[in-house]
Design a protein around this motif. Structure first.
Motif, PDB file in Angstrom:
ATOM      1  N   GLY A 173       0.827  -1.273  -0.101  1.00  0.00           N
ATOM      2  CA  GLY A 173       0.191  -0.073  -0.021  1.00  0.00           C
ATOM      3  C   GLY A 173       0.809   1.109   0.015  1.00  0.00           C
ATOM      4  O   GLY A 173       0.366   2.273  -0.457  1.00  0.00           O
ATOM      5  N   LEU A 174       2.316   1.055   0.437  1.00  0.00           N
ATOM      6  CA  LEU A 174       3.060   2.277   0.395  1.00  0.00           C
ATOM      7  C   LEU A 174       3.784   2.346  -0.703  1.00  0.00           C
ATOM      8  O   LEU A 174       4.746   3.300  -1.105  1.00  0.00           O
ATOM      9  CB  LEU A 174       4.045   2.157   1.651  1.00  0.00           C
ATOM     10  N   GLY A 175       3.459   1.511  -1.807  1.00  0.00           N
ATOM     11  CA  GLY A 175       4.404   1.723  -3.158  1.00  0.00           C
ATOM     12  C   GLY A 175       5.460   0.631  -3.138  1.00  0.00           C
ATOM     13  O   GLY A 175       6.252   0.767  -3.961  1.00  0.00           O
ATOM     14  N   ALA A 176       5.513  -0.286  -2.193  1.00  0.00           N
ATOM     15  CA  ALA A 176       6.826  -1.239  -2.087  1.00  0.00           C
ATOM     16  C   ALA A 176       6.671  -2.314  -3.293  1.00  0.00           C
ATOM     17  O   ALA A 176       5.584  -2.569  -3.459  1.00  0.00           O
ATOM     18  CB  ALA A 176       6.841  -2.027  -0.628  1.00  0.00           C
ATOM     19  N   GLN A 180      11.050  -5.778  -2.353  1.00  0.00           N
ATOM     20  CA  GLN A 180      11.130  -4.745  -1.319  1.00  0.00           C
ATOM     21  C   GLN A 180      10.355  -5.218   0.105  1.00  0.00           C
ATOM     22  O   GLN A 180      10.667  -5.169   1.259  1.00  0.00           O
ATOM     23  CB  GLN A 180      10.633  -3.334  -1.402  1.00  0.00           C
ATOM     24  N   HIS A 184      12.399  -6.110   3.395  1.00  0.00           N
ATOM     25  CA  HIS A 184      12.278  -5.328   4.456  1.00  0.00           C
ATOM     26  C   HIS A 184      11.342  -5.684   5.308  1.00  0.00           C
ATOM     27  O   HIS A 184      11.421  -5.375   6.719  1.00  0.00           O
ATOM     28  CB  HIS A 184      11.834  -3.870   3.942  1.00  0.00           C
TER      29      HIS A 184
ATOM     30  N   ASN B  55      -6.351   2.061  -5.637  1.00  0.00           N
ATOM     31  CA  ASN B  55      -4.886   1.792  -5.487  1.00  0.00           C
ATOM     32  C   ASN B  55      -4.524   0.407  -5.984  1.00  0.00           C
ATOM     33  O   ASN B  55      -3.470  -0.317  -5.551  1.00  0.00           O
ATOM     34  CB  ASN B  55      -4.366   2.084  -4.262  1.00  0.00           C
ATOM     35  N   MET B  57      -5.237  -2.564  -5.290  1.00  0.00           N
ATOM     36  CA  MET B  57      -4.892  -3.592  -4.133  1.00  0.00           C
ATOM     37  C   MET B  57      -5.595  -4.846  -4.353  1.00  0.00           C
ATOM     38  O   MET B  57      -5.264  -5.881  -3.787  1.00  0.00           O
ATOM     39  CB  MET B  57      -5.124  -3.281  -2.617  1.00  0.00           C
ATOM     40  N   ASP B  85       3.634   0.845  -8.340  1.00  0.00           N
ATOM     41  CA  ASP B  85       4.299   1.550  -7.150  1.00  0.00           C
ATOM     42  C   ASP B  85       4.070   2.901  -6.862  1.00  0.00           C
ATOM     43  O   ASP B  85       4.008   3.571  -6.017  1.00  0.00           O
ATOM     44  CB  ASP B  85       5.445   0.947  -6.994  1.00  0.00           C
ATOM     45  N   ARG B  88       0.596   4.042  -6.064  1.00  0.00           N
ATOM     46  CA  ARG B  88       0.380   4.006  -4.503  1.00  0.00           C
ATOM     47  C   ARG B  88       1.141   5.015  -3.489  1.00  0.00           C
ATOM     48  O   ARG B  88       0.691   5.095  -2.500  1.00  0.00           O
ATOM     49  CB  ARG B  88       0.653   2.494  -4.026  1.00  0.00           C
ATOM     50  N   LYS B  89       1.985   5.680  -4.336  1.00  0.00           N
ATOM     51  CA  LYS B  89       2.695   6.862  -3.626  1.00  0.00           C
ATOM     52  C   LYS B  89       1.718   7.964  -3.612  1.00  0.00           C
ATOM     53  O   LYS B  89       1.739   8.864  -2.854  1.00  0.00           O
ATOM     54  CB  LYS B  89       3.978   7.092  -4.371  1.00  0.00           C
ATOM     55  N   ILE B  91      -1.760   7.225  -3.948  1.00  0.00           N
ATOM     56  CA  ILE B  91      -3.050   6.854  -3.059  1.00  0.00           C
ATOM     57  C   ILE B  91      -2.551   6.160  -1.825  1.00  0.00           C
ATOM     58  O   ILE B  91      -2.072   4.753  -1.939  1.00  0.00           O
ATOM     59  CB  ILE B  91      -3.907   6.187  -3.909  1.00  0.00           C
ATOM     60  N   GLY B  92      -2.640   6.709  -0.905  1.00  0.00           N
ATOM     61  CA  GLY B  92      -2.169   6.034   0.471  1.00  0.00           C
ATOM     62  C   GLY B  92      -3.496   5.395   0.854  1.00  0.00           C
ATOM     63  O   GLY B  92      -4.770   5.513   0.644  1.00  0.00           O
ATOM     64  N   MET B  93      -3.142   4.204   1.702  1.00  0.00           N
ATOM     65  CA  MET B  93      -4.168   3.478   2.457  1.00  0.00           C
ATOM     66  C   MET B  93      -4.138   2.962   3.915  1.00  0.00           C
ATOM     67  O   MET B  93      -3.005   2.695   4.353  1.00  0.00           O
ATOM     68  CB  MET B  93      -4.403   1.952   1.572  1.00  0.00           C
ATOM     69  N   TYR B 111       9.320   4.211   6.372  1.00  0.00           N
ATOM     70  CA  TYR B 111       9.424   3.260   5.479  1.00  0.00           C
ATOM     71  C   TYR B 111       9.041   3.324   3.929  1.00  0.00           C
ATOM     72  O   TYR B 111      10.124   3.275   3.204  1.00  0.00           O
ATOM     73  CB  TYR B 111       8.509   2.025   5.798  1.00  0.00           C
ATOM     74  N   GLY B 112       7.754   4.084   3.779  1.00  0.00           N
ATOM     75  CA  GLY B 112       7.362   4.510   2.405  1.00  0.00           C
ATOM     76  C   GLY B 112       8.562   5.430   1.636  1.00  0.00           C
ATOM     77  O   GLY B 112       8.600   5.231   0.398  1.00  0.00           O
ATOM     78  N   ILE B 115      12.112   3.163   0.907  1.00  0.00           N
ATOM     79  CA  ILE B 115      11.873   2.237  -0.236  1.00  0.00           C
ATOM     80  C   ILE B 115      12.015   3.057  -1.534  1.00  0.00           C
ATOM     81  O   ILE B 115      11.875   2.619  -2.401  1.00  0.00           O
ATOM     82  CB  ILE B 115      10.530   1.234  -0.006  1.00  0.00           C
ATOM     83  N   GLN B 116      11.596   4.499  -1.466  1.00  0.00           N
ATOM     84  CA  GLN B 116      11.884   5.236  -2.650  1.00  0.00           C
ATOM     85  C   GLN B 116      13.339   5.479  -2.836  1.00  0.00           C
ATOM     86  O   GLN B 116      13.679   6.348  -3.841  1.00  0.00           O
ATOM     87  CB  GLN B 116      11.167   6.516  -2.468  1.00  0.00           C
ATOM     88  N   ARG B 164       2.109   6.915   8.630  1.00  0.00           N
ATOM     89  CA  ARG B 164       3.103   6.290   7.785  1.00  0.00           C
ATOM     90  C   ARG B 164       2.357   6.511   6.121  1.00  0.00           C
ATOM     91  O   ARG B 164       3.173   6.584   5.163  1.00  0.00           O
ATOM     92  CB  ARG B 164       2.722   4.805   7.904  1.00  0.00           C
ATOM     93  N   ALA B 165       1.293   6.566   6.027  1.00  0.00           N
ATOM     94  CA  ALA B 165       0.585   6.731   4.754  1.00  0.00           C
ATOM     95  C   ALA B 165       0.861   8.130   4.412  1.00  0.00           C
ATOM     96  O   ALA B 165       0.945   8.506   3.508  1.00  0.00           O
ATOM     97  CB  ALA B 165      -0.890   6.526   4.713  1.00  0.00           C
ATOM     98  N   VAL B 168       4.540   9.809   2.757  1.00  0.00           N
ATOM     99  CA  VAL B 168       5.007   9.704   1.400  1.00  0.00           C
ATOM    100  C   VAL B 168       4.042  10.816   0.570  1.00  0.00           C
ATOM    101  O   VAL B 168       4.356  10.816  -0.724  1.00  0.00           O
ATOM    102  CB  VAL B 168       4.664   8.317   0.530  1.00  0.00           C
TER     103      VAL B 168
END
Lengths: 285, 255
Positions: A173-176, A180, A184, B55, B57, B85, B88-89, B91-93, B111-112, B115-116, B164-165, B168
């Protein structure tokens, strides 16, 4: 006698029967270990660990055996760990549900049940002859790696499956990316289970004798290995060799070597249990 | 409101299938920028599926199939060129059950960004602080950012997930029953948060709680058996619904 009294007596009887069953195995093991300790404990000293094998029992030692076992273990782990964990990750995270994957799954479970001597024959043909590794540590390590691979794969998959799907969803959901997410989140969370499985698998490999005999491990090696291409012996083979000698001194040597081998296995299992508990405490969902 | 630019998300003739099951039937819906849209309806009506359409999912479900178009600011998000990916940056969830990673509070929020490939410590710290402040959690956790997020209470964990959402910097925040696992006080905090967040973000929230929908949302869409029955301003839906089904549902006669 009333019915309820009868029931109580049955209840008690079963309790005692259960206790007897539980203790049967433990008592046998205790007698065996006690016996070995009486025979072998006094034989263990620094010289025993440092001496090469000899024709005279009192001058013989297990230097070549334990160094051989150590070499074999290191290389077996180096080969089996990455292969098994990667295969487990693939099957659990990437493999789509298809008839091919279920075929793979059934066969991996089957492989875990194949007698070890068969692996020995496989190793002899493929690693010793086709890859011409000869009777080397590398050939033995590859053979044992094959043997414990299914155990590691199954342990990895179980550990990975125990990671809640919600963690993956959060990561995606965070784009991983998939990798990843695995690297992670999934792997760190399942490392405890994976390590436990790997250690248990390796502690099984320490005791394996048959496949290494087939691959060509020698009972008598007058030198310690200095490269993975050297010939070798391992603890169980040394023990087997001493037990089959007529001289009483060798029987005592065998008992002493068994104590060392048991010690190694117990320590490894202990580490596995410790790791499992530690990780369980750290991560409670 | 008629200006097209005010809509950030749009679904056009969207049909979703799970194998044989026709889960969403011909859904046409536009979502206003910087508003809160509530998706309501009985269990199994397709509202969560619809939320996850935005997003992508649902893509992980093997039997999932989608027809029709979904646009975010004019871009069809089911286009082959779209990278999931990247999407989803934007559109957070936030999920139903709080699902923090078994890592520290800091690591969760960062984290978000990590990973970028972002490694600049100052930048990360800034964002973490900012996001935690937006999630109204900063004052509670600023002294122990190294503590495991799992050690927090359920309500705090859910706000960690929101932070966390937000870290990003998405445009849209999808919330799937974000308070259903929380106690009333934590629920009130999250609802308050939603009201503040809509200034910067567009929020789509699935909820089973009618009061919650009426409290937090500007627009409400009522789903029933895979159909979008009614979509209007929240006050209109609750005070004077046009369809009988909606009326029955919000007054509790079924569902």
């Amino acid at each position: 006698m009333t019915n309820s009294k009868k029931n109580r007596i049955k209840d008690k009887l079963f309790e005692y029967f259960g206790i007897a069953c539980t203790f049967f195995g433990l008592v046998m093991l205790a007698i065996f270990i006690g016996n070995i300790l009486i025979d072998g404990l006094t034989r263990i000293d620094l010289d025993f660990l440092q001496n090469l094998p000899s024709r005279k029992p009192e001058k013989s030692g297990i230097l070549t055996a334990w160094t051989g076992s150590l070499w074999i273990l290191c290389f077996t782990t180096l080969i089996a760990f990455p292969l098994g964990v990667a295969a487990g990750i693939y099957l659990e995270e990437y493999g789509k549900k298809s008839s091919l994957s279920s075929l793979l799954e059934v066969n991996i479970s089957n492989l875990a049940g194949v007698p070890s001597i068969i692996y020995g024959l496989l190793g002899l043909e493929i690693f010793v002859r086709v890859f011409s590794l000869g009777n080397s540590i590398l050939a033995g390590a590859f053979t044992l790696a094959l043997l414990i691979l299914p155990i590691i794969i199954v342990a990895t998959r179980e550990a990975i499956r125990a990671v809640p799907p919600s963690i993956r969803a959060a990561s995606y959901g965070l784009g991983a990316s998939k990798w990843q997410t695995v690297w992670h989140q999934v792997l760190p969370a399942s490392m405890g289970g994976i390590f436990t499985g790997v250690i248990l698998a390796i502690s099984r490999a320490v005791g394996e004798t048959a496949p290494l005999i087939v691959v060509g491990a020698l009972a008598y090696v007058p030198f310690t290995p200095s490269s993975p291409m050297d010939e070798f012996t391992v603890m169980p083979i040394q023990i087997f060799n001493w037990v089959s000698r007529p001289l009483h001194g060798f029987t005592i040597n065998a008992a002493a070597a068994i104590i060392i081998l048991l010690l190694i296995t117990f320590i490894m299992n202990g580490i596995a249990v410790y790791l499992r508990n530690k990780w369980q405490k750290k991560i409670s969902w | 409101m008629t200006n097209e630019l005010n809509y950030i998300l749009e679904s056009k003739n969207v049909n979703v299938y799970y194998g044989e099951l026709h889960a969403l039937k011909d859904i046409n819906l536009k979502i206003q920028k910087n508003s809160v849209t509530a998706l309501i309806g009985p269990s199994g009506c397709g509202k969560s599926t619809f939320l996850r359409v935005f997003n992508r999912m649902n893509d992980y479900i093997d039997s999932f199939k989608i027809e029709g178009d979904v646009f975010m600011e004019g871009q069809n998000i089911y286009d082959k060129k779209v990278r999931v990916d990247e999407l989803r940056k934007n559109i957070g969830m936030v999920f139903q059950k709080p699902n923090p990673f078994p890592k520290s509070i800091y690591e969760n929020v960062a984290y978000g960004l990590k990973i970028q490939g972002i490694k600049d410590k100052e930048f990360l710290m800034d964002r973490v602080e900012n996001s935690l402040k937006q999630a109204a959690l900063w004052d509670e956790v600023k002294d122990d950012l190294k503590k495991s997020a799992l050690a927090l209470s359920g309500g705090q964990q859910q706000r960690i997930c929101i932070a966390r959402a937000l870290a990003v910097e998405p445009n849209v925040l999808l919330m799937d029953e974000p308070t259903s696992a929380l106690d009333p006080i934590s629920t009130a905090k999250v609802e308050e948060l939603i009201n503040e967040l809509k200034e910067k973000y567009t929020i789509v929230i699935v909820t089973h709680n009618m009061q919650q929908a009426s409290r937090v949302s500007d627009n409400t869409a009522f789903f029933y058996m895979g159909d979008l029955i009614e979509h209007a301003k929240t006050e209109d839906i609750f005070r004077n619904p046009k369809k009988e089904r909606t009326q029955n549902y919000i007054t509790g006669r079924f569902g």
